[in-house]
Design a protein around this motif. Structure first.
Motif, mmCIF file in Angstrom:
data_model
loop_
_atom_site.group_PDB
_atom_site.id
_atom_site.type_symbol
_atom_site.label_atom_id
_atom_site.label_comp_id
_atom_site.label_asym_id
_atom_site.label_seq_id
_atom_site.Cartn_x
_atom_site.Cartn_y
_atom_site.Cartn_z
ATOM 1 N N VAL A 1 39.356 42.950 47.920
ATOM 2 C CA VAL A 1 39.661 41.519 47.292
ATOM 3 C C VAL A 1 40.058 40.606 48.296
ATOM 4 C CG1 VAL A 1 39.858 42.490 44.873
ATOM 5 C CG2 VAL A 1 41.879 42.199 46.501
ATOM 6 N N THR A 2 40.597 40.853 49.386
ATOM 7 C CA THR A 2 41.322 40.356 50.604
ATOM 8 C C THR A 2 40.184 39.863 51.635
ATOM 9 O OG1 THR A 2 42.332 42.136 51.700
ATOM 10 C CG2 THR A 2 43.560 40.720 50.045
ATOM 11 N N GLN A 3 39.053 40.531 51.633
ATOM 12 C CA GLN A 3 37.994 39.943 52.411
ATOM 13 C C GLN A 3 37.471 38.636 52.535
ATOM 14 O OE1 GLN A 3 34.501 42.398 51.583
ATOM 15 N NE2 GLN A 3 35.490 44.252 52.072
ATOM 16 N N LYS A 4 37.022 38.181 53.453
ATOM 17 C CA LYS A 4 36.518 36.739 53.512
ATOM 18 C C LYS A 4 35.679 36.464 52.371
ATOM 19 C CE LYS A 4 34.506 33.272 56.603
ATOM 20 N NZ LYS A 4 33.754 33.144 57.929
ATOM 21 N N ASP A 5 35.908 35.411 51.721
ATOM 22 C CA ASP A 5 35.359 34.639 50.726
ATOM 23 C C ASP A 5 35.324 35.386 49.394
ATOM 24 O OD1 ASP A 5 34.326 32.638 52.192
ATOM 25 O OD2 ASP A 5 32.528 33.827 52.946
ATOM 26 N N SER B 1 31.785 35.852 36.715
ATOM 27 C CA SER B 1 33.244 36.210 35.937
ATOM 28 C C SER B 1 34.389 34.959 36.378
ATOM 29 C CB SER B 1 33.941 37.451 36.371
ATOM 30 O OG SER B 1 33.015 38.372 36.192
ATOM 31 N N VAL B 2 34.203 34.620 37.571
ATOM 32 C CA VAL B 2 35.231 33.526 38.024
ATOM 33 C C VAL B 2 34.732 32.134 37.210
ATOM 34 C CG1 VAL B 2 35.969 31.923 39.942
ATOM 35 C CG2 VAL B 2 35.502 34.363 40.385
ATOM 36 N N SER B 3 33.404 31.953 37.117
ATOM 37 C CA SER B 3 32.819 30.777 36.525
ATOM 38 C C SER B 3 33.271 30.646 34.717
ATOM 39 C CB SER B 3 31.515 30.533 36.414
ATOM 40 O OG SER B 3 30.766 31.513 36.051
ATOM 41 N N MET B 4 33.475 32.084 34.465
ATOM 42 C CA MET B 4 33.899 32.058 32.955
ATOM 43 C C MET B 4 35.401 32.127 32.705
ATOM 44 S SD MET B 4 31.076 34.659 31.297
ATOM 45 C CE MET B 4 31.272 35.844 32.320
ATOM 46 N N ALA C 1 43.109 39.527 38.103
ATOM 47 C CA ALA C 1 43.342 40.762 37.299
ATOM 48 C C ALA C 1 42.336 41.192 36.568
ATOM 49 C CB ALA C 1 44.885 40.888 36.674
ATOM 50 N N GLU C 2 41.798 40.476 35.657
ATOM 51 C CA GLU C 2 40.709 40.549 34.716
ATOM 52 C C GLU C 2 39.299 41.018 35.515
ATOM 53 O OE1 GLU C 2 41.791 37.973 30.910
ATOM 54 O OE2 GLU C 2 40.685 37.104 32.517
ATOM 55 N N ILE C 3 39.124 40.323 36.564
ATOM 56 C CA ILE C 3 37.931 40.542 37.423
ATOM 57 C C ILE C 3 38.127 42.062 37.968
ATOM 58 C CG2 ILE C 3 36.643 39.927 39.568
ATOM 59 C CD1 ILE C 3 37.413 36.982 39.090
ATOM 60 N N ILE C 4 39.149 42.424 38.311
ATOM 61 C CA ILE C 4 39.192 43.814 39.129
ATOM 62 C C ILE C 4 39.161 44.767 37.961
ATOM 63 C CG2 ILE C 4 40.920 45.368 40.132
ATOM 64 C CD1 ILE C 4 42.060 42.737 41.585
ATOM 65 N N THR C 5 39.883 44.708 37.043
ATOM 66 C CA THR C 5 40.057 45.717 36.102
ATOM 67 C C THR C 5 38.830 45.890 34.985
ATOM 68 O OG1 THR C 5 41.368 44.371 34.438
ATOM 69 C CG2 THR C 5 42.391 45.969 36.085
#
Length: 230
Positions: free
Chosen positions: A53-57, A136-139, A144-148
């Protein structure tokens, strides 16, 4: 020679001796493998997720954190296990009070397997379609929700395969731990199979470890297919 072997195999006292030597160490091996797998999977999964999750972009882009953790993981993976185990003796003694035996071996086994798990989890997550995450981000989903609810479920089959490989590697590591007082089946192979030239005990121990690996692989394959949505 063949007759002698056949007679030995038919002798109940022979099998009683074999079981007395080998059976307790099966439990020691399972004990080491279970707890070192548990700890390394928990810690390694957290590190692997952070690396992804800490990768670029990505959703929590942070190049300094990614670089530091990545470097630590790479260093950990670069050190041969036997050398790592000796180096971690003081840590094992501090945590469990001794550097010899099955309990002490859990510490270096965990330290050795954690970087491997981290990279395997990161690799599994890298296989994800970024479009799913962007959707998922657009919704309005938070990190935390995206990860889990998105990343981990979508990558579950690959993650399970990675965990299976990790546990199998730890079984191999546990055998090497026996060469320097770690206990388990590796210790039996060294003390009896090598030092006392008991080839029968050596073969018996190896067969048990092969069976362990096959069982773990079958379980891993089952769950990987079960969670595969394709």
């Amino acid at each position: 020679m063949t007759e002698f072997i056949n007679e030995s195999l038919k002798n109940p006292e022979y099998w009683a001796e074999i079981n007395k030597i080998v059976t307790p160490e099966i439990g020691s091996t399972l004990y080491m493998v279970f707890f070192s797998s548990l700890f390394s999977i928990i810690i390694g999964s957290i590190l692997g997720i952070i690396l992804y999750v800490t990768q670029k972009d990505n959703i929590l882009e942070n190049t300094p954190v990614n670089s530091v953790i990545g470097t630590i993981v790479n260093i950990g993976r670069s050190i041969p296990f036997v050398i790592l185990m000796i180096a971690v003796f003081p840590l094992a003694r501090f945590i469990v009070g001794t550097s010899i035996g099955s309990t002490a071996s859990i510490v270096p086994l965990t330290v050795a397997a954690t970087p491997f798990v981290a990279r395997m989890i990161e690799t599994s997550l890298n296989e994800l379609d970024r479009g799913v995450i962007e959707a998922s981000v657009s919704m309005g989903a938070n990190e935390a929700e995206i990860i889990t609810k998105v990343m981990l479920p979508e990558a579950a089959p690959s993650i399970i395969s990675s965990i299976t490989i990790t546990i199998i590697n730890i079984i191999g590591y546990s055998a090497m731990a026996g060469t320097i007082g770690g206990g388990g089946l590796g210790d039996v192979c060294i003390r009896y199979g090598y030092q006392r030239s008991r080839t029968d005990i050596l073969i018996y121990s190896v067969i048990i470890m092969i069976v362990m690996v096959q069982i773990i692989q079958c379980i891993g394959n089952f769950f990987s297919k079960h969670f595969d949505k394709r």
